[in-house]
Design an enzyme around this catalytic site. Structure first.
Site, PDB file in Angstrom:
ATOM      1  N   ASP A 138       2.107 -47.388   3.304  1.00 39.60           N
ATOM      2  CA  ASP A 138       3.474 -47.429   2.795  1.00 39.60           C
ATOM      3  C   ASP A 138       4.005 -48.863   2.914  1.00 39.60           C
ATOM      4  O   ASP A 138       3.423 -49.707   3.591  1.00 39.60           O
ATOM      5  CB  ASP A 138       4.355 -46.419   3.556  1.00 39.60           C
ATOM      6  N   GLU A 146      16.080 -43.515   2.199  1.00 31.25           N
ATOM      7  CA  GLU A 146      15.609 -43.931   3.523  1.00 31.25           C
ATOM      8  C   GLU A 146      16.723 -44.571   4.342  1.00 31.25           C
ATOM      9  O   GLU A 146      17.548 -45.299   3.802  1.00 31.25           O
ATOM     10  CB  GLU A 146      14.483 -44.948   3.369  1.00 31.25           C
TER      11      GLU A 146
HETATM   12  C1  BGC Z   1       8.648 -45.024   0.856  1.00 33.58           C
HETATM   13  C2  BGC Z   1       7.646 -44.329  -0.010  1.00 33.58           C
HETATM   14  C3  BGC Z   1       7.620 -44.947  -1.374  1.00 33.58           C
HETATM   15  C4  BGC Z   1       7.378 -46.436  -1.269  1.00 33.58           C
HETATM   16  C5  BGC Z   1       7.415 -47.144  -2.596  1.00 33.58           C
HETATM   17  C6  BGC Z   1       8.427 -46.501   0.830  1.00 33.58           C
HETATM   18  O1  BGC Z   1       9.359 -47.149   1.605  1.00 33.58           O
HETATM   19  O2  BGC Z   1       8.555 -44.550   2.167  1.00 33.58           O
HETATM   20  O3  BGC Z   1       7.947 -42.971  -0.088  1.00 33.58           O
HETATM   21  O4  BGC Z   1       6.636 -44.345  -2.147  1.00 33.58           O
HETATM   22  O5  BGC Z   1       8.355 -47.009  -0.451  1.00 33.58           O
HETATM   23  O6  BGC Z   1       8.679 -47.208  -3.109  1.00 33.58           O
HETATM   24  C1  BGC Z   2      12.245 -50.506  -1.818  1.00 35.00           C
HETATM   25  C2  BGC Z   2      11.780 -49.102  -1.599  1.00 35.00           C
HETATM   26  C3  BGC Z   2      11.100 -49.010  -0.304  1.00 35.00           C
HETATM   27  C4  BGC Z   2      11.947 -49.567   0.827  1.00 35.00           C
HETATM   28  C5  BGC Z   2      11.180 -49.597   2.107  1.00 35.00           C
HETATM   29  C6  BGC Z   2      13.071 -50.969  -0.658  1.00 35.00           C
HETATM   30  O1  BGC Z   2      13.403 -52.291  -0.828  1.00 35.00           O
HETATM   31  O2  BGC Z   2      12.965 -50.592  -2.988  1.00 35.00           O
HETATM   32  O3  BGC Z   2      10.949 -48.677  -2.620  1.00 35.00           O
HETATM   33  O4  BGC Z   2      10.825 -47.679  -0.068  1.00 35.00           O
HETATM   34  O5  BGC Z   2      12.381 -50.856   0.536  1.00 35.00           O
HETATM   35  O6  BGC Z   2      11.966 -49.777   3.211  1.00 35.00           O
END
Ligand code: BGC
Ligand code: BGC
Length: 833
Positions: free
Chosen positions: A328, A527
């Site tokens: 990830d 998130e």
């Molecule tokens: C998320 C994933 C996601 C990835 C790409 C990560 O931070 O935990 O679920 O697929 O980013 O965007």
């Molecule tokens: C991205 C997400 C990713 C996240 C991780 C963001 O900047 O756009 O896709 O999941 O960072 O913390």
């Protein structure tokens, strides 16, 4: 089954070799103790994807011709933010992705055509053999997690938690098929879905990405969604059909972290790990899922991305997973002993592809140097490359034309096609859970309907996070062409039945309605931003409950409709309404609500409620205090009508979330408001609303913002002043910094200082960094944002921040501060100067 599995043999050899070399490199994962799993107690499966001899020959041939640089390149995935087609060509990158906040050519909201255009550019760059290389086609991964959800105009299906309420695997497969078709229109080959998390604590802000807290229910969907996206496991050359590859995520126990903390630690035994969180991976593997994404989180203190016993021992060997494992977003940087730019531990543990969005060059160079020096075994590298190439062969990448010439590509009419929207609408209908009905439902279409509540006509809100933008914020109805809000669906149904409907968010009316629907609930999050201290709806979002009470007091029957990613304590709303419907996060097809709420001309239901709770509903903001409605509960029109017994209502607001430092003009729990000199001598803690600091040089009073005295006003007579929020218990905001999270502060500048900067301080003396800011004078409050990355870049240690906001001013100034928190919804993002 007695089949020969060449990849399994290669993997075993690679693993043996990697153990030996890993010991030399002192990056070996532990062999026993906390966080070490025992594969022999896990269920065994058979990976059903056939190995075509011609593919195996091709891959072996490629492998023999590839340079070490080309091999390492395949192991690295970069984000659109930070990679060009030229980079893909130069470094032979295996994959690119668009994270939640990235889109083609720097535009997260770019039109569909641009996505396809860029897909062609990446493809051309990757297959360019003018430098004498093998030219392996790149694959593009995207978070199509509820439909092709980064694309304007795509069909948006309910988020997984709503699908969990349906109990309908067959419909899940059709959703997967429709999603795959829409992805293919814009040229991507890979979705980071389905999320097969089994959330155990709904304080977790990503709980809605999971279908249910029940492992069997999630397991019953995992295979169906994989099959819908990829086709049956025997399918060859996926790109010749309407398919993409899937990724089950996040392996493992992302939904099992202590207190539901995002990226936290699952403090559970191995049996619970296997039986709760491992359950969906079996059906996914038996349906041939092509990729698995490792979780950010840890198990018994060990980060999943570095856990060889689980990635290799359990997943690849015991469960026979024959695809590849992707990590990830910079998660490798969280593994013990690793940084964002260097983490051989992840490869040795079993990661095959590094999601290294903005750090890919460092990861590439580090792996390359180690491979050349022989400190990471070639066998492990070859195994990872082979796994990736096998998936590419399965897609048919080696023969496929460029993305725009493939099946379905450029058929933009398929984005939000009526047949896809119909599937989404069916899912909305089936996901609704009825918790109360005193007889007001179904609504008679002939009457006069009032639709109220701030959520009634808000497509962003009903779609939730991971919609066009990462957190689902910063967008409005204009970004959803072809979609139907809950309000629009109700109006259509009522008008079709000869009645009338009016939208009135605050519930006021001129002509008395026969009934009212009041839509309320959560606003979008993803998130971090969605994590909560308790299962309570933010008090700022409960104004519609007052509307319900007012309408009911006037004798108007009220139907409450709740938009939410999770079960929450909402007893006051359950008490206030005559009927209560949980709509979850329904997505673009709001008409599905009206299908069930509005009856036919005879007053009979057109569709019944069939949704059942995918998780326990709490009695109080703390689920430990009891369940109000258990998993599986849900009424229908046929349910016997029982008189309503008022539910206990708890006084007091929800605890402010941990990332709000200042709200309604006052510091939140554990934070202090301190005014002092910039060099921090002569600091005064401000505890009263009229106060002074710096020997009277700064006068502090209250001023209004949204509510009376909702902000603090600071009048600085002259000289330097530092207005800070500080704590004795430093916080770790490194995870938020890795994402695109901002420091947000809502201020009004009545008199702008000669110069200003915003600083962060950390625990140790001298640890901090300031960003010069320009905050122009103006009579309005403005919510400014500064990327946390900016402070990290100035050397702040983000793991122990003791003052997350220090406004430093020079010269006479007059300003008011209403709120300071972390978030993504800035009105003005300040440059990192
Ligand atoms: C998320 C994933 C996601 C990835 C790409 C990560 O931070 O935990 O679920 O697929 O980013 O965007
Ligand atoms: C991205 C997400 C990713 C996240 C991780 C963001 O900047 O756009 O896709 O999941 O960072 O913390």
């Amino acid at each position: 089954m007695g089949r020969v599995r060449p990849w399994a043999i290669a993997a075993a050899a690679a693993l043996a070799a990697s153990c030996a070399a890993a010991q030399d490199a002192t990056v070996a994962p532990p062999q026993s103790g906390a966080g070490v799993a025992h594969p022999e107690i896990w269920p065994a499966y058979d990976y059903p994807v056939p190995q075509r001899p011609e593919d195996e020959r091709l891959i072996a041939g490629l492998l023999s011709r590839m340079t070490i640089e080309e091999k390492i390149g395949q192991l690295v995935q970069a984000d659109l933010c930070c990679v060009t087609p030229a980079d893909v060509k130069t470094y032979n990158l295996g994959s690119v992705l668009n994270g939640g906040n990235s889109g083609p050519f720097g535009d997260d909201l770019a039109p569909a055509e641009k996505w396809l255009q860029l897909a062609d550019e990446f493809h051309a760059a990757s297959t360019d053999r003018s430098d004498g290389g093998v030219g392996i086609p790149v694959i593009w991964g995207t978070d199509a997690v509820h439909g092709h959800s980064n694309i304007i105009g795509a069909t948006l299906f309910p988020h997984n938690i709503g699908l969990g309420a349906m109990r309908d695997p067959e419909l899940i497969e059709r959703i997967g098929q429709a999603t795959a078709r829409e992805i293919r229109v814009t040229g991507q080959e890979w979705t980071f879905a389905p999320t097969v998390t089994v959330p155990q604590d709904f304080r977790w802000g990503r709980a809605y990405e999971g279908y249910s807290s029940n492992p069997q229910l999630v397991a019953s969907y995992a295979g169906a969604m994989v099959r819908g996206l990829q086709g049956p496991p025997q399918t060859d050359d996926l790109l010749d059909g309407p398919y993409v590859i899937a990724s089950t995520k996040h392996y493992l126990a992302d939904g099992g972290t202590d207190r539901g903390v995002d990226q936290g630690d699952a403090k559970i035994g191995e049996e619970a790990l296997r039986d709760i969180h491992g359950a969906p991976y079996g059906p996914a593997i038996e349906n041939g899922v092509a990729t698995v994404m490792a979780s950010f989180s840890s198990w018994q203190g060990v980060k999943m991305t570095g856990n060889r016993s689980l990635l290799t021992g359990v997943l690849k060997e015991r469960m026979d997973f024959g695809g590849f494992v992707v990590s990830d977003w910079n998660a490798h940087g969280q593994v013990d002993g690793c940084t964002n730019a260097s983490c051989p531990q992840a490869l040795l543990a079993g990661i095959d592809m590094y999601m290294a969005p903005d750090t890919w060059k460092g990861v590439y160079e580090d792996l390359l140097a180690r491979a050349r020096a022989g400190t990471i075994p070639m066998a492990r590298i070859d195994d990872a490359v082979t796994r990736i190439l096998r998936v590419k062969a399965r897609l048919g990448m080696f023969e496929a034309p460029k993305p725009s010439e493939r099946l379905l590509a450029g058929r933009y009419e398929l984005l939000g096609a009526p047949e896809h929207r119909a599937i989404a609408r069916e899912a909305v209908r089936k996901s609704l859970v009825l918790l109360r009905n005193d007889g007001v439902l179904p609504l008679r279409p002939g009457g006069r309907l009032l639709v109220a509540g701030d959520g009634a006509d808000d497509l962003a809100r009903q779609s939730g996070g991971w919609t066009l933008t990462w957190q689902g914020t910063g967008i409005d109805n204009s970004h959803f062409p072809g979609a139907t809000s809950l309000w629009a669906g109700l109006r259509q149904a009522v008008e079709a039945g000869g009645g009338s409907a009016v939208l009135s968010p605050d519930g006021s009316f001129e002509q008395r309605p026969d009934a009212a629907v009041v839509v309320f609930g959560e606003t979008p999050y993803a998130e971090f931003q969605g994590d909560r201290a308790t299962l309570q709806l933010d008090p700022a979002l409960t104004a519609p409950w007052e509307t319900m009470r007012r309408l009911k007091a006037q004798g108007i029957p009220v139907v409450a409709v709740m938009i939410t990613g999770r079960p929450l304590y909402v007893n006051p709303a359950l008490n206030a309404a005559d009927a209560f419907v949980v709509a979850w996060l329904p997505g673009s097809e709001g008409g599905g609500l009206a299908d069930v709420l509005v009856g036919d001309a005879q007053g009979r239901p057109r569709f019944d409620f069939s949704g059942k709770l995918p998780a326990d509903w709490p009695r109080t903001p703390d689920l430990a205090e009891g369940v109000l409605y258990p998993f599986g509960h849900g009424l229908s029109y046929a349910s016997p009508r029982t008189p309503w017994t008022a539910l206990p209502e708890i006084a007091g607001g929800a605890a402010a979330d941990a990332r709000t430092f200042f709200a309604a003009g006052a510091p939140t729990a554990s934070w202090s408001l301190v005014v002092g000199n910039i060099d921090r001598v002569d600091e005064t803690r401000i505890t009263t609303s009229a106060a002074q600091a710096l020997q009277g040089r700064v006068q502090v009073t209250a001023t209004d913002y949204q509510v009376q005295e909702g902000a603090r006003r600071f009048v600085v007579a002259g000289g330097g002043a530092a207005t800070a929020l500080s704590t004795h218990e430093p916080i770790d905001i490194a995870r938020e910094t890795n994402g695109d999270v901002l420091l947000l502060f809502t201020v009004r500048m009545d008199r702008a200082p000669a110069s200003a900067s915003v600083a962060l301080r950390c625990e140790a003396d001298g640890c901090g960094g300031a960003v010069p800011v320009n905050l122009p004078q103006g009579g309005e409050f403005v919510r400014y944002g500064i990327p946390l990355k900016c402070f990290a870049g100035k050397g702040v240690d983000m793991t122990r921040v003791s003052a997350p906001f220090v406004l430093q001013t020079e010269g006479p100034a007059d300003f008011a501060i209403a709120e300071v928190r972390l978030g993504t919804d800035a009105q003005v993002v300040l440059p990192c100067r």
